[in-house]
Enzyme design. Structure first.
Site, PDB file in Angstrom:
ATOM      1  CG  HIS A 159      -0.250   0.240   2.513  1.00 13.12           C
ATOM      2  ND1 HIS A 159       0.017   1.493   2.995  1.00 13.12           N
ATOM      3  CD2 HIS A 159       0.255  -0.611   3.418  1.00 13.12           C
ATOM      4  CE1 HIS A 159       0.637   1.396   4.165  1.00 13.12           C
ATOM      5  NE2 HIS A 159       0.808   0.129   4.437  1.00 13.12           N
TER       6      HIS A 159
HETATM    7  N1  UDP Z   1      -4.666  -5.467   8.100  1.00 18.70           N
HETATM    8  C1  UDP Z   1      -5.987  -5.922   8.138  1.00 18.70           C
HETATM    9  N2  UDP Z   1      -6.583  -6.317   6.977  1.00 18.70           N
HETATM   10  C2  UDP Z   1      -5.928  -6.296   5.770  1.00 18.70           C
HETATM   11  C3  UDP Z   1      -4.576  -5.841   5.744  1.00 18.70           C
HETATM   12  C4  UDP Z   1      -3.990  -5.421   6.927  1.00 18.70           C
HETATM   13  O1  UDP Z   1      -6.602  -5.961   9.210  1.00 18.70           O
HETATM   14  O2  UDP Z   1      -6.530  -6.669   4.754  1.00 18.70           O
HETATM   15  C5  UDP Z   1      -4.053  -5.032   9.372  1.00 18.70           C
HETATM   16  C6  UDP Z   1      -2.766  -5.734   9.702  1.00 18.70           C
HETATM   17  O3  UDP Z   1      -3.035  -6.956  10.348  1.00 18.70           O
HETATM   18  C7  UDP Z   1      -2.085  -4.726  10.606  1.00 18.70           C
HETATM   19  C8  UDP Z   1      -2.545  -3.399  10.033  1.00 18.70           C
HETATM   20  O4  UDP Z   1      -3.685  -3.670   9.244  1.00 18.70           O
HETATM   21  O5  UDP Z   1      -2.550  -4.835  11.931  1.00 18.70           O
HETATM   22  C9  UDP Z   1      -1.473  -2.776   9.185  1.00 18.70           C
HETATM   23  O6  UDP Z   1      -1.997  -1.680   8.533  1.00 18.70           O
HETATM   24  P1  UDP Z   1      -1.405  -1.098   7.168  1.00 18.70           P
HETATM   25  O7  UDP Z   1      -0.600  -2.143   6.494  1.00 18.70           O
HETATM   26  O8  UDP Z   1      -2.548  -0.491   6.439  1.00 18.70           O
HETATM   27  O9  UDP Z   1      -0.502   0.131   7.659  1.00 18.70           O
HETATM   28  P2  UDP Z   1       0.967   0.247   8.269  1.00 18.70           P
HETATM   29  O10 UDP Z   1       1.126  -0.766   9.336  1.00 18.70           O
HETATM   30  O11 UDP Z   1       1.937   0.060   7.136  1.00 18.70           O
HETATM   31  O12 UDP Z   1       1.036   1.630   8.819  1.00 18.70           O
END
Ligand code: UDP
Length: 363
Positions: free
Chosen positions: A206
């Site tokens: 993403h």
């Molecule tokens: N996550 C979720 N469903 C999905 C993809 C990710 O619940 O389809 C959760 C994942 O388990 C983690 C969080 O979203 O807890 C991570 O968010 P994201 O990857 O959007 O952002 P980042 O962590 O990179 O800031």
């Protein structure tokens, strides 16, 4: 004591779930939650409030889309209005999104002290919108709650006063211990997709550094297509990534064993993570969750903020430069293990954050 919490993006709803519960357990504290609207699809927002037992936000600003400046500016205006009405003692922000920066800036301008959860993380890549947001938010925060020793070290090096750096551990670990344990052990999503434990790859993408560079994104898709020849790949598509791939026509004719699915709930995601043979991601949270469930991870980026997992052998960096070598790194990592480490605290970060706010503000 009144706390206004600013949330806007999926990982923030997840992180806040444990802190919101810890705040609710304190008699003299109230929390007012503002949802900026940055993530608004039901499967990027509502599902987390429902599944993680959080009350609906008191304010919905419904701000999304537009450029970074426009989005952040509109949030700043909306949040300022809420803060003027609510007059909180503390504004609580999480992570590194536009909602984080807008919340911190609106509060700082009104001289309301800011508490930043996940302070001190650095990628040292100022091309990343997240790096700009987190550095600026740290600079204007009163309490800097750090998830790792490395994050605290970065803040010390940047000259922050020692008493403002509070090492609490990672709230994502709290969430994994508290909620992750509720994920289904088998069946459900896995069965629906025809996947068997320890015999598939889980992917998520993403970050702008990948999605907004057609060449990098193409390399990633090529690599995952190749990977699906040796093991099925399941890829819950972030709405932004889906929109970009759809526009470029890359979603047509994908191989049978590359399962492109909609974003899943937190517990659905934990199930997919727990039983994966390897996880390929550019997500910060997913890198750590891979480790919590002792699954190897390949990070599809040039650098990571979570360097402890690289050192421990649980994670490896693979810059999306060529599809064949990327697929080779993923294949090589499948089923591997790192060393035993515990860099993210003891799972009591949320309690430590609330206790610290309670002791300083109510003192
Ligand atoms: N996550 C979720 N469903 C999905 C993809 C990710 O619940 O389809 C959760 C994942 O388990 C983690 C969080 O979203 O807890 C991570 O968010 P994201 O990857 O959007 O952002 P980042 O962590 O990179 O800031």
């Amino acid at each position: 004591m009144k706390i206004v919490t600013i949330l806007g993006a999926r990982p923030q709803f997840i992180k806040a779930s444990v802190v919101t519960a810890a705040i609710a357990a304190v008699k003299n504290m109230t929390e007012v939650v503002v949802h900026t609207g940055q993530h608004f699809d039901a499967n990027m927002s509502d599902v987390f409030f429902d599944e993680l037992g959080m009350p609906p936000p008191q304010y919905q600003l419904d701000i999304h889309g537009g450029g970074h400046g426009e989005m952040t500016g509109r949030m700043l205006m909306g949040i300022e209005k809420v803060l003027l009405g609510e007059q909180p003692d503390v504004v609580l922000v999480y992570g590194d999104t536009n909602s984080t920066l807008a919340g911190a800036l609106a509060a700082a301008k009104l001289k309301i002290p800011v508490a930043h959860v996940e302070a001190g993380l650095r990628s040292f890549n100022m091309e990343m919108p997240e790096e700009i947001n987190r550095i600026l938010t740290d600079r204007i925060s009163h309490w800097l709650f750090t998830p790792t020793e490395m994050a605290a070290r970065h803040l010390r090096r940047e000259g922050f006063q020692e008493e403002r750096i509070i090492s609490v551990g990672d709230v994502m670990f709290d969430v994994a211990l508290h909620h992750g344990a509720r994920a289904r052990s088998a069946g459900g999503l896995l069965a629906n997709l025809g996947l068997k434990p320890a015999s598939y790859v889980l992917a998520t993408i993403h970050r702008a550094e990948n999605t907004d560079h057609p060449q990098r994104l193409n390399i990633i898709v090529d690599a995952l297509e190749r990977t699906s020849n040796f093991m099925p790949v399941v890829w819950p598509l972030h709405p932004r990534t889906r929109a970009i791939l759809q526009r470029s026509g890359r979603l047509k004719d994908s191989p049978r064993d590359l399962h492109l699915i909609d974003p899943v709930s937190y517990l659905g995601m934990v199930q997919l993570e727990k039983y994966a043979s390897v996880i390929a991601t550019d997500s910060g949270g997913v890198q750590k969750e891979a480790f919590f469930y002792q699954v190897p991870c390949v990070t599809l980026r040039d650098e990571t903020e979570w360097v402890e997992l690289i050192d421990a052998g649980w994670n490896r960096l693979a810059s999306p430069k060529d599809a064949m070598s990327l697929a080779a790194v993923i294949q090589e990592a499948a089923g591997s293990k790192g060393s035993e480490v515990s860099p993210y605290g003891t799972g009591k970060a949320a309690h430590a954050i609330v206790a610290r706010l309670e002791s300083t503000v109510l003192a």
